[in-house]
Design a protein around this motif. Sequence first.
Motif, PDB file in Angstrom:
ATOM      1  N   GLU A 187       6.024 -14.898 -19.217  1.00  0.00           N
ATOM      2  CA  GLU A 187       7.380 -14.661 -18.729  1.00  0.00           C
ATOM      3  C   GLU A 187       8.306 -14.254 -19.876  1.00  0.00           C
ATOM      4  O   GLU A 187       8.277 -14.861 -20.947  1.00  0.00           O
ATOM      5  N   SER A 241       6.158 -18.986 -21.310  1.00  0.00           N
ATOM      6  CA  SER A 241       7.414 -18.240 -21.330  1.00  0.00           C
ATOM      7  C   SER A 241       7.874 -17.935 -22.739  1.00  0.00           C
ATOM      8  O   SER A 241       7.805 -18.777 -23.634  1.00  0.00           O
ATOM      9  N   ALA A 271      10.944 -16.603 -22.835  1.00  0.00           N
ATOM     10  CA  ALA A 271      12.338 -16.331 -22.486  1.00  0.00           C
ATOM     11  C   ALA A 271      13.308 -16.837 -23.556  1.00  0.00           C
ATOM     12  O   ALA A 271      14.333 -16.213 -23.816  1.00  0.00           O
ATOM     13  N   LYS A 283      13.508 -15.092 -16.685  1.00  0.00           N
ATOM     14  CA  LYS A 283      13.375 -15.774 -15.397  1.00  0.00           C
ATOM     15  C   LYS A 283      14.053 -14.959 -14.303  1.00  0.00           C
ATOM     16  O   LYS A 283      14.976 -14.199 -14.572  1.00  0.00           O
ATOM     17  N   LYS A 284      13.610 -15.205 -13.068  1.00  0.00           N
ATOM     18  CA  LYS A 284      14.251 -14.488 -11.976  1.00  0.00           C
ATOM     19  C   LYS A 284      15.664 -15.027 -11.755  1.00  0.00           C
ATOM     20  O   LYS A 284      16.006 -16.123 -12.180  1.00  0.00           O
ATOM     21  N   ALA A 327      13.464 -10.922 -12.631  1.00  0.00           N
ATOM     22  CA  ALA A 327      12.361 -11.454 -13.434  1.00  0.00           C
ATOM     23  C   ALA A 327      11.726 -10.337 -14.263  1.00  0.00           C
ATOM     24  O   ALA A 327      11.756  -9.167 -13.884  1.00  0.00           O
ATOM     25  N   GLN A 357       5.197 -19.641 -11.605  1.00  0.00           N
ATOM     26  CA  GLN A 357       6.390 -19.668 -12.427  1.00  0.00           C
ATOM     27  C   GLN A 357       6.516 -20.950 -13.248  1.00  0.00           C
ATOM     28  O   GLN A 357       6.836 -20.920 -14.420  1.00  0.00           O
TER      29      GLN A 357
END
Lengths: 348, 340
Positions: free
Chosen positions: B305, B16, B18, B308-309, B292, B11
């Motif tokens: 990613e 990412s 995101a 995110k979780k 996630a 992670q």
Amino acid sequence: MTTSTQEKIPVTVLTGYLGAGKTTLLNRILSEPHGKKFAVIVNEFGEIGIDNELVVNADEEVFEMNNGCICCTVRGDLVRIIDGLMRRKGKFDAIIVETTGLADPAPVAQTFFMDEQVGAKTKLDAVVTVADAKWLHHRLKDAPEAKNQIAFADVILINKTDLVEGEELREVEARIRAINPYARLHCTERAQVDIAEVVGRNAFDLDRILEVEPSFLEAEEEHDHHDDHDHDHDHGHEYHHRHGLKHYHDEEMQSVSLRTANPLNPDKFFPWVQDLVANEGPNILRCKGILSFKDDPERFVFQGVHMILDGDHQRPWGADEKRESRIIFIGRNLPEEKIRQGFDSCIA
Amino acid sequence: MYRVGHLNELQGTLLSLADRVRPVNAGSPVVGVHFFTATPVFVLGEEALLFADEGGGKRVAVHAGGILASAADGKCIVTGGDDGTLVVTEESGEHRVLASDDKKRWVDQVALGPDGAVAWSAGKTAHVLNKKGERRSYDAPSTVAGLAFAPKGFRLAIAHYNGATLWFPNAVEVKPEMLTWKGSHLSVAFSPDGKFLVTTMQEPTLHGWRLADGQHMRMSGYSARVRSLGWTAGGEFLATAGSEQLILWPFDGKDGPMGRQPRILARSEARVAVVACHPRQPVVAVGYADGALVLVRIEDGAMIEVRKKGGAPVSALGWDAAGQMLGFGTEAAEAGALAV
């Protein structure tokens, strides 16, 4: 990480033989001014109208799980309906499932243990059985379904008490107690009962497994019949064991209650109980227990439906609490002596 | 030797995207994601579709209650509701009731087929409206739990208890063919080459049939009921949820996955809740129960990613037809779109 216990929607299962008054009770629950909103799952063949916003017709499709366990049946329609209802979460506080008069409650209960999604979103609250005061003892003779419904119940309403005399009512009570000594009994006319006695029971909550039946096991074992519930609501009255109550033994369906003050050995107990339900599971309708294991400061509680067992450590034993193991099995043609010997051999 | 990336270990170093996600406030749990060209349309758990173009959202109420099923083909979105109706919605937001169940039973399965044919079910009855607008119906032996059109020919697969039925709605004289396997079969899917039929079951397994000879396949090992699956571009793999990793069953040979191991990627501590295969590339979007969301490249297991979780489980995923945009939604009404 899924929904926590607090957020799970409670599900009450209403059973009862044809004509006992299930729908009357259902309509009473729905019409009381309790401010709760229910989603109601009724069977397809129900004749009487249900006055509720969320009513779903179910077709009671029971099927066997492919896990090699012949008594592991679930209600496929409930899996789908509950999944669908969860899209409207927030529109209701609780679910009531009304079964047909001929239904076996086990597949309904097992659905909540066997389907992970259903179990994550909802929890079984109690199985409530409505029995006809006038006709129940006949049905117990000719209808195995009626006997299952009594044996399975957490709460039983003996309804239509206005149609029977006192002696006849005591007879029915005794017949019910012979099958199921631990359900809460209420005698009612037109299913008039305080709805708090029917919904929100938490009868399947491991944390409350025996709190909800304060007289759990006492009835059968001690024959020590005394009033231990308050009689504090205005309609319906709670059943009290009475001196002079007849004692029946049902030839087919019985309960076996076990207790010991000696601590149990978990390495003996778990294999024994698992073996017992593996062999006798089809005959064991329900079981419940509180266990005291040797060198274990915590109470272990468990319950089961046929072959499915669910158990966990609950909390530490209290300092002034009697450390005692108690179990009850309700079922058909149970080999009582064998069960007692097996249980005794689990003592540490 | 497959490279298995562990999501939680990676992670920190995971590439990412995101911060490139355009968040959408869905206002209600999301149960489906479809696209009209570049406009993501979120199917909400209750009542409405949310058209979420860049300029802002447009809520279109299509059902008087919960929305139980949806399907789309780029030209329209069909939805089934607990109000007993089947509704078709167009890109303009115009919508109409295509059919109503006469007993107001839930319309809980829908499928779109070739040439704009639509199938739906209520209770045990499956219905099809063909391109000429003719309606055909078939009563399954038990409640219909899944519907899928074959990729070629006008044929519908119907999942139910103890198997699946293959039905030619236009060929009244042809007796529907029943593929039997004991148990409760839920969703159903044809492989893109039409050679295999796969069902998800009440138990944490998939069942499959090779249609040429009825050979059975059992795909098991999941930790939960498989609630989402999809075919990768070209039909090489069947991507499935239901485990703490992405499970990809190989369907490239004539025997499909028989006697072979699945490819296992994108391992996590949380269970995979939803998968959506990229329509053109060997890439799968994988949404987890811990919220996630990652893109996984099948070739080497590399992950990017997207979310995110934390928060509610991912409940819906969808790609646009060109594979340039991914839409997602969660059980807690969060949603978003990512231009890839």
